[in-house]
Design an enzyme around this catalytic site. Structure first.
Site, PDB file in Angstrom:
ATOM      1  N   ARG A  17       0.845  -1.192   0.000  1.00  0.00           N
ATOM      2  CA  ARG A  17       0.000   0.000   0.000  1.00  0.00           C
ATOM      3  C   ARG A  17       0.886   1.250   0.000  1.00  0.00           C
ATOM      4  NH1 ARG A  17      -5.147   1.860  -0.704  1.00  0.00           N
ATOM      5  NH2 ARG A  17      -5.986   3.057   1.026  1.00  0.00           N
TER       6      ARG A  17
ATOM      7  N   ASN B 220      -6.232   4.515  -6.765  1.00  0.00           N
ATOM      8  CA  ASN B 220      -7.410   5.120  -6.131  1.00  0.00           C
ATOM      9  C   ASN B 220      -8.414   5.619  -7.156  1.00  0.00           C
ATOM     10  OD1 ASN B 220      -9.025   5.636  -3.971  1.00  0.00           O
ATOM     11  ND2 ASN B 220      -8.233   7.679  -3.615  1.00  0.00           N
TER      12      ASN B 220
ATOM     13  N   SER C 188     -10.290  -0.271   1.665  1.00  0.00           N
ATOM     14  CA  SER C 188     -11.402  -1.233   1.691  1.00  0.00           C
ATOM     15  C   SER C 188     -11.083  -2.464   0.862  1.00  0.00           C
ATOM     16  CB  SER C 188     -12.670  -0.589   1.114  1.00  0.00           C
ATOM     17  OG  SER C 188     -13.065   0.492   1.897  1.00  0.00           O
TER      18      SER C 188
ATOM     19  N   THR D 160      -9.011   1.117  -9.128  1.00  0.00           N
ATOM     20  CA  THR D 160      -8.616  -0.172  -8.565  1.00  0.00           C
ATOM     21  C   THR D 160      -8.877  -1.338  -9.517  1.00  0.00           C
ATOM     22  OG1 THR D 160      -9.227   0.767  -6.485  1.00  0.00           O
ATOM     23  CG2 THR D 160      -9.104  -1.638  -6.545  1.00  0.00           C
TER      24      THR D 160
ATOM     25  N   GLY E  14     -13.921   0.890  -4.168  1.00  0.00           N
ATOM     26  CA  GLY E  14     -13.936   1.593  -2.872  1.00  0.00           C
ATOM     27  C   GLY E  14     -14.654   0.804  -1.794  1.00  0.00           C
TER      28      GLY E  14
HETATM   29  O1  DON Z   1      -8.045   1.356  -0.957  1.00  0.00           O
HETATM   30  C1  DON Z   1      -9.190   1.691  -1.150  1.00  0.00           C
HETATM   31  O2  DON Z   1     -10.115   1.327  -0.471  1.00  0.00           O
HETATM   32  C2  DON Z   1      -9.495   2.605  -2.345  1.00  0.00           C
HETATM   33  N1  DON Z   1      -8.317   3.365  -2.665  1.00  0.00           N
HETATM   34  C3  DON Z   1      -9.957   1.772  -3.471  1.00  0.00           C
HETATM   35  C4  DON Z   1     -10.344   2.604  -4.670  1.00  0.00           C
HETATM   36  C5  DON Z   1     -11.173   1.873  -5.628  1.00  0.00           C
HETATM   37  O3  DON Z   1     -11.543   0.754  -5.427  1.00  0.00           O
HETATM   38  C6  DON Z   1     -11.574   2.611  -6.859  1.00  0.00           C
HETATM   39  N2  DON Z   1     -12.271   1.705  -7.737  1.00  0.00           N
HETATM   40  N3  DON Z   1     -12.965   1.726  -8.567  1.00  0.00           N
END
Ligand code: DON
Length: 569
Positions: free
Chosen positions: A105, A401, A453, A381, A474
């Protein structure tokens, strides 16, 4: 007598019938539903799935396949993930019957401060954490891939990067989801000279569907990484270009941030569920804890008898999602900075108290749920899943992100930098891009990892591989993963139906029960409204990539809502 026997057979037959909810007719199975193979790949990109399979065919092991999938999807889905981002890996290692969790991360730069996204009056300036150089956290992807490959890989590093270099250089035709993301983030890309040149036409417009997208600078950066390993990214010309671009746009990343970045090995969160073992990502992801909480709150409630998508099952599922998100805002953060009560949040007694709390006649209003003090109390993501023919499997979720991250490309490198700083709480109670409520344990701090998440999850049955899955989107990742497991394990649906079935999402705040197409029946939705659920019809954006083992063979499903590919060997 014959009539009596027939009646008896009918009754027995009915009571054993599994209610399989058929997906909407417009879902095409052909490339999304892969059957009975020795090895399996499900990713969100066609070129990526094929490249990954070719590495397995060449004799690569599961980690080689994981690295190829990661680099290739970075090229094929530049709006979702990339070298400028980070992610998580869950890895089932057959020889040890062990699940590893790796955390690559992003990390807040050393110069970060808790008020860096606030005005003098203490108001949140969301745009600063979402667009431009200040939104950029130290990328972790390349370090993660390199270190994991050093430890477990089989084929040479440069060989497994080659397909990504080819794809970046030769390009691929612009597809629907990337086209939509380009239209949405056009203003941001237009403001960055290299992003504009790479992704937009010379007059600044969005290219037409089918236009070949080539990323030559990214191909050259990948070549440097192929030759020099992690130093090709974190030191030398590429590192200098990243820092020069970020600093010229008033960002705070330094060469020291890049040099000091370290991937972390973590202990997966774990729970027994319906006779299976569920392993998922621990903090700094909130995902694993809440996927398990949702499943465990529902376990005593006999959902199967109620039937999938019945009023009772949807009501209880929404309540359990809502309850899990209260804990997310209250207790979760980076465990290296704040104590996160992982054991307590997954404690059987605590979860059975929550299971009782969710059984209500009416929907529970957000303000009526109060966190329970825990005993110790002193706070776009992409996903892919792969199985090799040697009993190993991986589930990995990776991201920059938001769509195209910060929108900043490090000049001359093709690397799109993340906007992961937005996953921190800018202040307690503030909401991020995904509406997640920020808690005190997730405030910005130098070198801290923002709460995630992302929920790559692996399930074993009798200590053998059974299921691997995950998704982007997300906060919705948590609920989409939990529902897919419920559909497969609790309701006994086949994998394709488990992934394609209607999804719901409730994240405490906003106090809304979101339902995605194909919607629930009119009767069910009407009754849920009477019970007090605030229903809205919305896209949830998940794209589950799941693989499942039955009778020694692998089945794979790439979410039919997307443009991925499930493919077996
Ligand atoms: O780590 C996370 O929870 C977010 N940065 C994830 C972002 C995400 O899933 C965007 N997707 N479509």
């Amino acid at each position: 007598m014959r009539a009596f026997l027939l009646l008896l057979l009918l009754i027995v037959g009915c009571s054993h019938k599994v209610n399989i909810v058929s997906p909407a007719p417009h879902f095409d199975r052909s490339k999304y539903d892969a059957k009975a193979s020795k090895a399996m790949v499900a990713t969100q990109g066609e070129a990526t799935s094929k490249a990954t399979l070719s590495i397995l065919e060449k004799g690569g092991n599961i980690i080689d396949a994981f690295v190829t999938a990661s680099f290739t999807i970075s090229v094929e889905r530049p709006h979702s993930t990339g070298l400028g981002g980070g992610g998580f890996l869950l890895y089932y290692h057959h020889a040890e019957n062990k699940v590893y969790a790796f955390d690559f991360r992003e990390v807040a730069p050393i110069l970060s401060t808790s008020d860096m996204f606030l005005t003098k009056e203490g108001e949140v300036q969301s745009l600063l954490s979402q667009e431009g150089a200040l939104a950029v956290a130290t990328p972790g992807l390349v370090a993660g891939l390199f270190d994991i490959h050093q430890r477990f890989g089989r084929l040479p590093w440069s060989e497994i990067i080659a397909p990504a270099i080819d794809l970046a250089r030769n390009g691929f035709p612009l597809y629907d989801h990337l086209h939509t993301a380009l239209k949405d983030r056009k203003h941001l890309l237009a403001a960055d000279p290299e992003a504009r040149k790479t992704f937009l036409m010379s007059d600044g417009s969005v290219p037409r569907m089918g236009t070949v997208i080539r990323q030559e600078n990214l191909a050259m950066t990948l070549e440097k990484i192929a030759n020099k390993g992690r130093d090709g990214f974190y030191k030398g010309k590429v590192a200098e270009a990243i820092i020069k671009t970020v600093r010229s746009k008033r960002g705070i990343l330094t060469l020291k941030d890049l040099r000091d970045y370290k991937m972390k090995e973590r202990t997966p969160v774990f729970s027994n569920y319906k006779g299976l073992k569920v392993f998922s990502m621990p903090p700094p992801s909130s995902g694993g804890i809440h996927v398990i909480q949702i499943l465990k709150m529902l376990e005593p409630h006999q959902l199967k008898k109620m039937g999938p998508q019945s009023i009772e099952a949807v009501h209880l599922t929404a309540n359990s999602m809502q309850r899990a998100f209260v804990d997310r805002a209250t207790y979760l953060g980076d465990p290296d900075f704040q104590s996160v009560p992982v054991k307590e949040l997954l404690d059987e007694k605590y979860l059975s108290a929550l299971a009782k709390e969710i059984k209500t006649e009416k929907a529970i209003r957000a303000q009526d749920i109060k966190p329970i003090s825990l005993p110790y109390e002193s706070s776009d993501t992409t996903h892919f899943s792969i199985a090799d023919g040697e009993g190993n499997m991986v589930a990995s979720t990776q991201t920059i992100n938001g769509w195209f991250g910060s929108g900043v490309i490090a000049q001359g490198t093709g690397i799109l930098l993340n906007n992961e700083m937005d996953d921190f709480a800018q202040k307690v109670g503030a909401q991020n891009l995904f509406g997640a409520v920020g808690g005190g344990r997730n405030l910005v701090q130098a070198k801290k990892r923002p709460l995630s998440s992302m929920s790559p999850t692996i399930i074993t049955k009798n200590d053998k591989p059974f299921l691997a899955l995950g998704s982007p989107s997300g906060t919705r990742i948590i609920t989409c993963v939990a529902q897919t497991i419920l559909n497969t394990v609790e309701f006994g649906m086949p994998l394709f139906e488990s992934v394609a079935a209607t999804r719901i999402h409730q994240q405490w705040l906003p106090d809304i029960l979101k339902i995605e197409e194909p919607f629930l029946s009119e009767k069910v939705e009407k009754k849920l409204k009477v019970m007090g659920h605030n229903i809205s019809h919305e896209k949830l954006g998940c794209s589950i990539q799941a693989i499942k083992r039955e009778n020694g063979l692998w089945y794979g499903v790439s979410d039919p809502r997307g443009e991925g590919l499930a493919i077996g060997l």
